[in-house]
Design a protein around this motif. Structure first.
Motif, PDB file in Angstrom:
ATOM      1  N   ALA A   1      21.151  62.743  32.545  1.00  0.00           N
ATOM      2  CA  ALA A   1      20.378  61.567  32.944  1.00  0.00           C
ATOM      3  C   ALA A   1      18.904  61.921  33.142  1.00  0.00           C
ATOM      4  O   ALA A   1      18.037  61.063  33.019  1.00  0.00           O
ATOM      5  N   HIS A   2      18.606  63.194  33.393  1.00  0.00           N
ATOM      6  CA  HIS A   2      17.241  63.634  33.683  1.00  0.00           C
ATOM      7  C   HIS A   2      16.582  64.386  32.536  1.00  0.00           C
ATOM      8  O   HIS A   2      15.415  64.753  32.633  1.00  0.00           O
ATOM      9  N   GLY A   3      17.310  64.661  31.451  1.00  0.00           N
ATOM     10  CA  GLY A   3      16.693  65.382  30.348  1.00  0.00           C
ATOM     11  C   GLY A   3      17.687  65.926  29.346  1.00  0.00           C
ATOM     12  O   GLY A   3      18.879  65.611  29.377  1.00  0.00           O
ATOM     13  N   LEU A   4      17.195  66.754  28.456  1.00  0.00           N
ATOM     14  CA  LEU A   4      17.959  67.325  27.355  1.00  0.00           C
ATOM     15  C   LEU A   4      17.924  68.847  27.468  1.00  0.00           C
ATOM     16  O   LEU A   4      16.855  69.432  27.631  1.00  0.00           O
ATOM     17  N   LEU A   5      19.097  69.464  27.364  1.00  0.00           N
ATOM     18  CA  LEU A   5      19.208  70.916  27.463  1.00  0.00           C
ATOM     19  C   LEU A   5      19.779  71.484  26.179  1.00  0.00           C
ATOM     20  O   LEU A   5      20.812  71.014  25.694  1.00  0.00           O
ATOM     21  N   PHE A   6      19.104  72.489  25.631  1.00  0.00           N
ATOM     22  CA  PHE A   6      19.653  73.289  24.548  1.00  0.00           C
ATOM     23  C   PHE A   6      20.059  74.613  25.181  1.00  0.00           C
ATOM     24  O   PHE A   6      19.203  75.444  25.512  1.00  0.00           O
ATOM     25  N   ASP A   7      21.344  74.799  25.396  1.00  0.00           N
ATOM     26  CA  ASP A   7      21.867  76.010  26.018  1.00  0.00           C
ATOM     27  C   ASP A   7      22.203  76.991  24.896  1.00  0.00           C
ATOM     28  O   ASP A   7      23.247  76.893  24.258  1.00  0.00           O
ATOM     29  N   ARG A   8      21.288  77.929  24.654  1.00  0.00           N
ATOM     30  CA  ARG A   8      21.402  78.838  23.521  1.00  0.00           C
ATOM     31  C   ARG A   8      22.169  80.101  23.893  1.00  0.00           C
ATOM     32  O   ARG A   8      21.931  80.696  24.933  1.00  0.00           O
ATOM     33  N   THR A   9      23.052  80.513  23.009  1.00  0.00           N
ATOM     34  CA  THR A   9      23.804  81.744  23.194  1.00  0.00           C
ATOM     35  C   THR A   9      22.902  82.931  22.858  1.00  0.00           C
ATOM     36  O   THR A   9      22.313  82.977  21.785  1.00  0.00           O
ATOM     37  N   GLY A  10      22.772  83.868  23.782  1.00  0.00           N
ATOM     38  CA  GLY A  10      21.986  85.069  23.538  1.00  0.00           C
ATOM     39  C   GLY A  10      20.483  84.870  23.651  1.00  0.00           C
ATOM     40  O   GLY A  10      19.722  85.753  23.290  1.00  0.00           O
ATOM     41  N   ASP A  11      20.044  83.727  24.120  1.00  0.00           N
ATOM     42  CA  ASP A  11      18.618  83.462  24.274  1.00  0.00           C
ATOM     43  C   ASP A  11      18.436  82.506  25.451  1.00  0.00           C
ATOM     44  O   ASP A  11      19.405  81.984  25.990  1.00  0.00           O
ATOM     45  N   SER A  12      17.196  82.270  25.840  1.00  0.00           N
ATOM     46  CA  SER A  12      16.936  81.414  26.997  1.00  0.00           C
ATOM     47  C   SER A  12      17.233  79.949  26.692  1.00  0.00           C
ATOM     48  O   SER A  12      17.202  79.513  25.548  1.00  0.00           O
ATOM     49  N   GLU A  13      17.542  79.209  27.742  1.00  0.00           N
ATOM     50  CA  GLU A  13      17.762  77.772  27.618  1.00  0.00           C
ATOM     51  C   GLU A  13      16.436  77.078  27.321  1.00  0.00           C
ATOM     52  O   GLU A  13      15.379  77.548  27.725  1.00  0.00           O
ATOM     53  N   VAL A  14      16.521  75.949  26.637  1.00  0.00           N
ATOM     54  CA  VAL A  14      15.344  75.113  26.425  1.00  0.00           C
ATOM     55  C   VAL A  14      15.677  73.763  27.042  1.00  0.00           C
ATOM     56  O   VAL A  14      16.582  73.066  26.574  1.00  0.00           O
ATOM     57  N   TYR A  15      14.964  73.420  28.108  1.00  0.00           N
ATOM     58  CA  TYR A  15      15.192  72.158  28.806  1.00  0.00           C
ATOM     59  C   TYR A  15      13.966  71.274  28.644  1.00  0.00           C
ATOM     60  O   TYR A  15      12.840  71.719  28.847  1.00  0.00           O
ATOM     61  N   ILE A  16      14.210  70.011  28.285  1.00  0.00           N
ATOM     62  CA  ILE A  16      13.127  69.049  28.114  1.00  0.00           C
ATOM     63  C   ILE A  16      13.420  67.866  29.042  1.00  0.00           C
ATOM     64  O   ILE A  16      14.427  67.177  28.871  1.00  0.00           O
ATOM     65  N   ALA A  17      12.555  67.668  30.016  1.00  0.00           N
ATOM     66  CA  ALA A  17      12.718  66.555  30.950  1.00  0.00           C
ATOM     67  C   ALA A  17      12.571  65.238  30.198  1.00  0.00           C
ATOM     68  O   ALA A  17      11.803  65.141  29.237  1.00  0.00           O
ATOM     69  N   LYS A  18      13.293  64.206  30.635  1.00  0.00           N
ATOM     70  CA  LYS A  18      13.293  62.943  29.883  1.00  0.00           C
ATOM     71  C   LYS A  18      11.915  62.303  29.782  1.00  0.00           C
ATOM     72  O   LYS A  18      11.604  61.667  28.787  1.00  0.00           O
ATOM     73  N   GLU A  19      11.055  62.527  30.778  1.00  0.00           N
ATOM     74  CA  GLU A  19       9.708  61.943  30.683  1.00  0.00           C
ATOM     75  C   GLU A  19       8.862  62.615  29.602  1.00  0.00           C
ATOM     76  O   GLU A  19       7.841  62.073  29.187  1.00  0.00           O
ATOM     77  N   ASN A  20       9.284  63.784  29.128  1.00  0.00           N
ATOM     78  CA  ASN A  20       8.558  64.478  28.057  1.00  0.00           C
ATOM     79  C   ASN A  20       9.079  64.131  26.665  1.00  0.00           C
ATOM     80  O   ASN A  20       8.432  64.439  25.667  1.00  0.00           O
ATOM     81  N   LEU A  21      10.242  63.518  26.591  1.00  0.00           N
ATOM     82  CA  LEU A  21      10.820  63.135  25.305  1.00  0.00           C
ATOM     83  C   LEU A  21      10.086  61.928  24.748  1.00  0.00           C
ATOM     84  O   LEU A  21       9.779  60.987  25.479  1.00  0.00           O
ATOM     85  N   SER A  22       9.801  61.926  23.448  1.00  0.00           N
ATOM     86  CA  SER A  22       9.089  60.797  22.863  1.00  0.00           C
ATOM     87  C   SER A  22       9.793  60.175  21.667  1.00  0.00           C
ATOM     88  O   SER A  22       9.592  59.000  21.380  1.00  0.00           O
ATOM     89  N   ASP A  23      10.626  60.938  20.946  1.00  0.00           N
ATOM     90  CA  ASP A  23      11.265  60.394  19.751  1.00  0.00           C
ATOM     91  C   ASP A  23      12.446  61.271  19.363  1.00  0.00           C
ATOM     92  O   ASP A  23      12.491  62.460  19.688  1.00  0.00           O
ATOM     93  N   VAL A  24      13.389  60.678  18.661  1.00  0.00           N
ATOM     94  CA  VAL A  24      14.491  61.423  18.065  1.00  0.00           C
ATOM     95  C   VAL A  24      14.784  60.789  16.711  1.00  0.00           C
ATOM     96  O   VAL A  24      14.701  59.566  16.552  1.00  0.00           O
ATOM     97  N   ARG A  25      15.067  61.623  15.736  1.00  0.00           N
ATOM     98  CA  ARG A  25      15.298  61.124  14.384  1.00  0.00           C
ATOM     99  C   ARG A  25      16.142  62.147  13.618  1.00  0.00           C
ATOM    100  O   ARG A  25      16.344  63.269  14.079  1.00  0.00           O
ATOM    101  N   LEU A  26      16.580  61.741  12.444  1.00  0.00           N
ATOM    102  CA  LEU A  26      17.310  62.642  11.563  1.00  0.00           C
ATOM    103  C   LEU A  26      16.374  63.092  10.448  1.00  0.00           C
ATOM    104  O   LEU A  26      15.606  62.292   9.918  1.00  0.00           O
TER     105      LEU A  26
END
Length: 176
Positions: free
Chosen positions: A87-112
């Protein structure tokens, strides 16, 4: 030295030279990007994800330039990952590397998209998320392991973006 040995030696020298130049280019890119702010970490008690999908974190590039890989803070490292929408953002939980978390207020677009630096697939095979951090725009690509997850992940992130700020995202994003 016979011709075959000479050819092998020249080939090995060429390979070492190319690898060395690639390493030098990567190091120089890291130095140029060292001033970029690191993404915020995941909140202490993130809660339960609204949706999660397994797949591959492809890369983060500068916004609008699908070949300009961001190497700072490990954002350019490809890894197996889980994309989790909270509800507060998007998390890419990467195996063998650091997580990448993007708070929802920083998100601007999603597409294919078909591809970006380091990964090219079938038409609309990557979920690409655009986001901002300290007035810099980025695009992050994620390839879902299962095709059905792609549509659901796109819908979950779209809903999160639309909920984040309806004034900057007035139109709903349709899933194709």
């Amino acid at each position: 030295m016979d011709v075959a040995t000479t050819a092998v030696v020249i080939s090995l020298i060429a390979i070492v030279l190319v690898v060395g130049l690639m390493a030098l280019g990567w190091r120089n890119r890291q130095l140029r990007q060292q001033g970029l702010q690191a993404p915020a970490g995941l909140p202490g008690n993130p809660g339960t994800p609204l949706y999660a999908a397994e797949g591959q974190y492809v890369v983060t590039t500068t916004g609008g330039d699908w070949l300009d890989r961001v190497t700072a803070h490990g954002l350019g490292n490809k890894a197996t990952a889980t994309a989790a929408v909270y509800a507060h953002g998007l998390l890419f939980d990467r195996t063998g590397d650091s997580e990448v978390y993007i708070a929802k207020e920083n998100l601007s677009d999603v597409r294919l998209e078909r591809g970006m630096a380091g990964k090219f697939v079938e038409k609309d095979g990557l979920v690409v998320v655009s986001w901002t951090l300290d007035s810099q725009t980025f695009d992050t690509g994620f390839r879902t392991r299962y095709s059905a997850d792609k549509t659901q992940l796109l819908a979950a992130i779209s809903a999160l973006i639309e909920d984040a700020d309806p004034l900057t995202n007035p139109t709903s994003k349709e899933i194709q």
